[in-house]
Design a protein around this motif. Structure first.
Motif, PDB file in Angstrom:
ATOM      1  N   ASP A  25       0.846  -1.180   0.000  1.00 13.25           N
ATOM      2  CA  ASP A  25       0.000   0.000   0.000  1.00 13.25           C
ATOM      3  C   ASP A  25       0.886   1.236   0.000  1.00 13.25           C
ATOM      4  OD1 ASP A  25      -2.983   1.008   0.801  1.00 13.25           O
ATOM      5  OD2 ASP A  25      -1.449   2.270   1.706  1.00 13.25           O
ATOM      6  N   PRO A  26       0.521   2.288  -0.762  1.00 11.59           N
ATOM      7  CA  PRO A  26       1.359   3.477  -0.813  1.00 11.59           C
ATOM      8  C   PRO A  26       1.565   4.137   0.540  1.00 11.59           C
ATOM      9  CG  PRO A  26      -0.266   3.504  -2.577  1.00 11.59           C
ATOM     10  CD  PRO A  26      -0.632   2.370  -1.671  1.00 11.59           C
ATOM     11  N   ASP A  27       0.712   3.903   1.518  1.00  8.05           N
ATOM     12  CA  ASP A  27       0.819   4.562   2.813  1.00  8.05           C
ATOM     13  C   ASP A  27       1.359   3.627   3.898  1.00  8.05           C
ATOM     14  OD1 ASP A  27      -0.198   6.872   1.756  1.00  8.05           O
ATOM     15  OD2 ASP A  27      -2.265   6.382   2.264  1.00  8.05           O
ATOM     16  N   ILE A  28       2.217   2.695   3.516  1.00  9.63           N
ATOM     17  CA  ILE A  28       2.646   1.662   4.450  1.00  9.63           C
ATOM     18  C   ILE A  28       3.532   2.167   5.573  1.00  9.63           C
ATOM     19  CG2 ILE A  28       4.713   0.946   3.185  1.00  9.63           C
ATOM     20  CD1 ILE A  28       4.017  -1.922   3.883  1.00  9.63           C
ATOM     21  N   VAL A  29       4.281   3.256   5.368  1.00  8.33           N
ATOM     22  CA  VAL A  29       5.343   3.604   6.305  1.00  8.33           C
ATOM     23  C   VAL A  29       4.808   4.028   7.659  1.00  8.33           C
ATOM     24  CG1 VAL A  29       7.297   5.113   6.731  1.00  8.33           C
ATOM     25  CG2 VAL A  29       6.947   4.151   4.470  1.00  8.33           C
ATOM     26  N   GLY A  30       3.912   5.004   7.691  1.00  9.39           N
ATOM     27  CA  GLY A  30       3.379   5.458   8.962  1.00  9.39           C
ATOM     28  C   GLY A  30       4.438   6.137   9.810  1.00  9.39           C
ATOM     29  N   ASP A  31       4.405   5.900  11.118  1.00  8.16           N
ATOM     30  CA  ASP A  31       5.335   6.530  12.050  1.00  8.16           C
ATOM     31  C   ASP A  31       6.744   6.031  11.794  1.00  8.16           C
ATOM     32  OD1 ASP A  31       6.631   7.697  14.114  1.00  8.16           O
ATOM     33  OD2 ASP A  31       5.456   6.764  15.699  1.00  8.16           O
ATOM     34  N   LEU A  32       7.676   6.965  11.550  1.00 10.67           N
ATOM     35  CA  LEU A  32       9.041   6.589  11.226  1.00 10.67           C
ATOM     36  C   LEU A  32       9.919   6.411  12.453  1.00 10.67           C
ATOM     37  CD1 LEU A  32       9.587   8.902   8.152  1.00 10.67           C
ATOM     38  CD2 LEU A  32       9.614   6.422   8.131  1.00 10.67           C
ATOM     39  N   ASP A  33       9.429   6.700  13.643  1.00  9.95           N
ATOM     40  CA  ASP A  33      10.249   6.520  14.830  1.00  9.95           C
ATOM     41  C   ASP A  33      10.588   5.035  14.991  1.00  9.95           C
ATOM     42  OD1 ASP A  33      10.223   9.184  15.512  1.00  9.95           O
ATOM     43  OD2 ASP A  33       8.395   9.000  16.720  1.00  9.95           O
ATOM     44  N   HIS A  35      12.477  13.559  -2.552  1.00  9.41           N
ATOM     45  CA  HIS A  35      11.027  13.607  -2.722  1.00  9.41           C
ATOM     46  C   HIS A  35      10.564  12.771  -3.911  1.00  9.41           C
ATOM     47  CE1 HIS A  35      10.868  16.724   0.349  1.00  9.41           C
ATOM     48  NE2 HIS A  35      11.908  17.265  -0.253  1.00  9.41           N
ATOM     49  N   GLY A  36      11.483  11.941  -4.431  1.00  6.79           N
ATOM     50  CA  GLY A  36      11.163  10.999  -5.491  1.00  6.79           C
ATOM     51  C   GLY A  36      11.111   9.595  -4.913  1.00  6.79           C
ATOM     52  N   GLY A  37      12.202   8.837  -5.106  1.00  5.53           N
ATOM     53  CA  GLY A  37      12.246   7.478  -4.592  1.00  5.53           C
ATOM     54  C   GLY A  37      12.079   7.385  -3.093  1.00  5.53           C
ATOM     55  N   ASN A  38      12.588   8.357  -2.350  1.00  3.63           N
ATOM     56  CA  ASN A  38      12.426   8.351  -0.895  1.00  3.63           C
ATOM     57  C   ASN A  38      10.967   8.542  -0.487  1.00  3.63           C
ATOM     58  OD1 ASN A  38      13.732   8.358   1.802  1.00  3.63           O
ATOM     59  ND2 ASN A  38      12.960  10.463   1.899  1.00  3.63           N
ATOM     60  N   ARG A  39      10.183   9.123  -1.368  1.00  2.00           N
ATOM     61  CA  ARG A  39       8.750   9.300  -1.118  1.00  2.00           C
ATOM     62  C   ARG A  39       7.955   8.093  -1.604  1.00  2.00           C
ATOM     63  NH1 ARG A  39       4.822  11.442  -4.609  1.00  2.00           N
ATOM     64  NH2 ARG A  39       6.469  12.186  -6.000  1.00  2.00           N
ATOM     65  N   THR A  40       8.254   7.620  -2.807  1.00  3.36           N
ATOM     66  CA  THR A  40       7.419   6.606  -3.447  1.00  3.36           C
ATOM     67  C   THR A  40       7.884   5.186  -3.181  1.00  3.36           C
ATOM     68  OG1 THR A  40       8.727   6.659  -5.489  1.00  3.36           O
ATOM     69  CG2 THR A  40       6.891   8.218  -5.314  1.00  3.36           C
ATOM     70  N   GLY A  41       9.158   4.999  -2.828  1.00  4.03           N
ATOM     71  CA  GLY A  41       9.672   3.663  -2.582  1.00  4.03           C
ATOM     72  C   GLY A  41      10.110   2.916  -3.812  1.00  4.03           C
ATOM     73  N   MET A  78      12.695   3.207  -7.451  1.00  4.35           N
ATOM     74  CA  MET A  78      13.765   3.931  -8.121  1.00  4.35           C
ATOM     75  C   MET A  78      13.226   4.854  -9.217  1.00  4.35           C
ATOM     76  SD  MET A  78      16.948   3.413  -7.230  1.00  4.35           S
ATOM     77  CE  MET A  78      17.743   2.385  -5.981  1.00  4.35           C
ATOM     78  N   PHE A  79      13.734   6.094  -9.232  1.00  8.16           N
ATOM     79  CA  PHE A  79      13.413   7.069 -10.277  1.00  8.16           C
ATOM     80  C   PHE A  79      11.900   7.245 -10.442  1.00  8.16           C
ATOM     81  CE2 PHE A  79      17.779   6.135 -11.712  1.00  8.16           C
ATOM     82  CZ  PHE A  79      18.250   7.432 -11.915  1.00  8.16           C
ATOM     83  N   THR A  80      11.187   7.227  -9.351  1.00  7.68           N
ATOM     84  CA  THR A  80       9.731   7.339  -9.428  1.00  7.68           C
ATOM     85  C   THR A  80       9.260   8.546  -8.631  1.00  7.68           C
ATOM     86  OG1 THR A  80       9.439   4.959  -9.721  1.00  7.68           O
ATOM     87  CG2 THR A  80       7.558   6.183  -8.858  1.00  7.68           C
ATOM     88  N   GLY A  81       8.485   9.414  -9.306  1.00  3.79           N
ATOM     89  CA  GLY A  81       7.928  10.580  -8.650  1.00  3.79           C
ATOM     90  C   GLY A  81       8.791  11.817  -8.716  1.00  3.79           C
ATOM     91  N   ASP A  82       9.780  11.840  -9.620  1.00  2.19           N
ATOM     92  CA  ASP A  82      10.613  13.034  -9.791  1.00  2.19           C
ATOM     93  C   ASP A  82      10.910  13.246 -11.272  1.00  2.19           C
ATOM     94  OD1 ASP A  82      13.097  11.599 -10.573  1.00  2.19           O
ATOM     95  OD2 ASP A  82      13.108  10.924  -8.505  1.00  2.19           O
ATOM     96  N   ARG A  83      11.469  14.414 -11.590  1.00  2.25           N
ATOM     97  CA  ARG A  83      11.673  14.776 -12.996  1.00  2.25           C
ATOM     98  C   ARG A  83      12.751  13.941 -13.668  1.00  2.25           C
ATOM     99  NH1 ARG A  83      11.055  21.427 -12.756  1.00  2.25           N
ATOM    100  NH2 ARG A  83       8.788  21.417 -12.412  1.00  2.25           N
ATOM    101  N   SER A  84      13.739  13.502 -12.909  1.00  2.14           N
ATOM    102  CA  SER A  84      14.752  12.624 -13.497  1.00  2.14           C
ATOM    103  C   SER A  84      14.115  11.328 -13.962  1.00  2.14           C
ATOM    104  CB  SER A  84      15.860  12.333 -12.481  1.00  2.14           C
ATOM    105  OG  SER A  84      16.587  13.494 -12.171  1.00  2.14           O
ATOM    106  N   GLY A  85      13.225  10.779 -13.133  1.00  5.92           N
ATOM    107  CA  GLY A  85      12.516   9.573 -13.519  1.00  5.92           C
ATOM    108  C   GLY A  85      11.616   9.786 -14.720  1.00  5.92           C
TER     109      GLY A  85
END
Length: 275
Positions: free
Chosen positions: A10-18, A99-105, A107-114
């Motif tokens: 699920d795209p919202d899997i991470v939740g609390d990062l602590d 704000h690309g791969g670190n956001r979407t999980g 590689m090269f997804t969600g940013d202009r390079s991708g």
């Protein structure tokens, strides 16, 4: 094969990062030789916390978020490679974007390079679509896998030499698992080139000495050290960064040409660009 980030349904899997992740220090890098599948490797990568600076940065970015993505839950972990386990062509970048791969999980997804990379892969017939916006958008790669020598988003897009070297065993093992089918590699940028050469040597290929210098359009043959695997053709390509693509240093046509040549060396069929 499911090549989405390990454990992610699920795209919202991470939740609390602590306290995110259960692997401490270098434990995630132990016993890599025992991993015999890319899915296992990807899962181990996603739990790595070996580099304190990168862990702190990726998780801080995931907490604070960019305003445009304030309603999204960031992945906030190391980003594994993406693509089939029997890929014959590998694309090697630098590191995930904050704000690309670190956001979407992915590689090269969600940013202009991708946007630039996947558009070119689609143009030559190596991807099912020309956009890559989320880990569940249905994108498929045909005979191609995408990875990077550093799996965490670094501050200012600049990993340190120590972080690059700490992350290298992941790339070495990925290359070893791809050996049966891997025939060509496109390396994006000088950083990736410098990081990839020692990884190829450690994975069993012979790297010429002196080491070949990065250049756009460079081509180097790497033979197997023990003759147990086919040689690999290594291609250099300017990185798909905004600085390169906005200034015209790297054009879509230049990228398509490198990908098409590398695909031919890998035995993949491409199609003419009709844009």
């Amino acid at each position: 094969m499911d090549s989405s980030p390990a454990g992610r349904s699920d795209p919202d899997i991470v939740g609390d990062l602590d306290g995110l992740g259960t692997v401490g220090d270098l434990d995630a890098l132990a016993d890599l030789d025992d991993l015999d599948a890319l899915t296992d490797l990807d899962a181990r990568i996603a739990g790595c916390r070996a580099c304190p600076r990168l862990v702190a940065w990726r998780e801080e970015v995931a907490r604070t978020r960019r305003a445009a993505f304030a309603d999204q839950t960031y992945w906030g972990r190391p980003v594994p490679g993406y693509g089939p386990a029997d890929a014959s062509l590998l694309v090697v970048g630098l590191a995930p974007a904050a704000h690309g791969g670190n956001r979407t999980g992915r590689m090269f997804t969600g940013d202009r390079s991708g946007d630039v990379l996947y558009a070119a892969l689609h143009d030559v017939g190596l991807a099912s679509r020309g956009t890559s916006v989320s880990a569940d958008d249905g994108l498929e790669l045909y005979g191609v896998r995408v990875t990077s020598p550093v799996h965490c988003a670094p501050p200012a897009n600049k990993p340190t030499p120590d972080e690059r070297d700490t992350c290298r065993p992941w790339l070495v093992r990925e290359l070893e698992l791809l050996r049966p089918t891997l025939r060509s590699v496109v390396v994006l940028g000088a950083f990736g080139w410098q990081a990839a050469l020692p990884a190829f040597a450690a994975a069993g290929w012979t790297v010429p000495r002196p080491r070949p210098v990065f250049a756009h359009g460079a081509r180097v043959s790497l033979g197997a050290q023990d003759g147990s695997a086919a040689s690999v053709e290594l291609f250099g390509c300017f990185h798909v960064s905004q600085r390169n693509t906005f200034t015209g240093r790297l054009t879509p046509a230049m990228l398509r040409d490198v990908l098409r040549t590398a695909a031919g060396a890998a035995g993949l069929t491409t199609r003419p660009y009709e844009g």
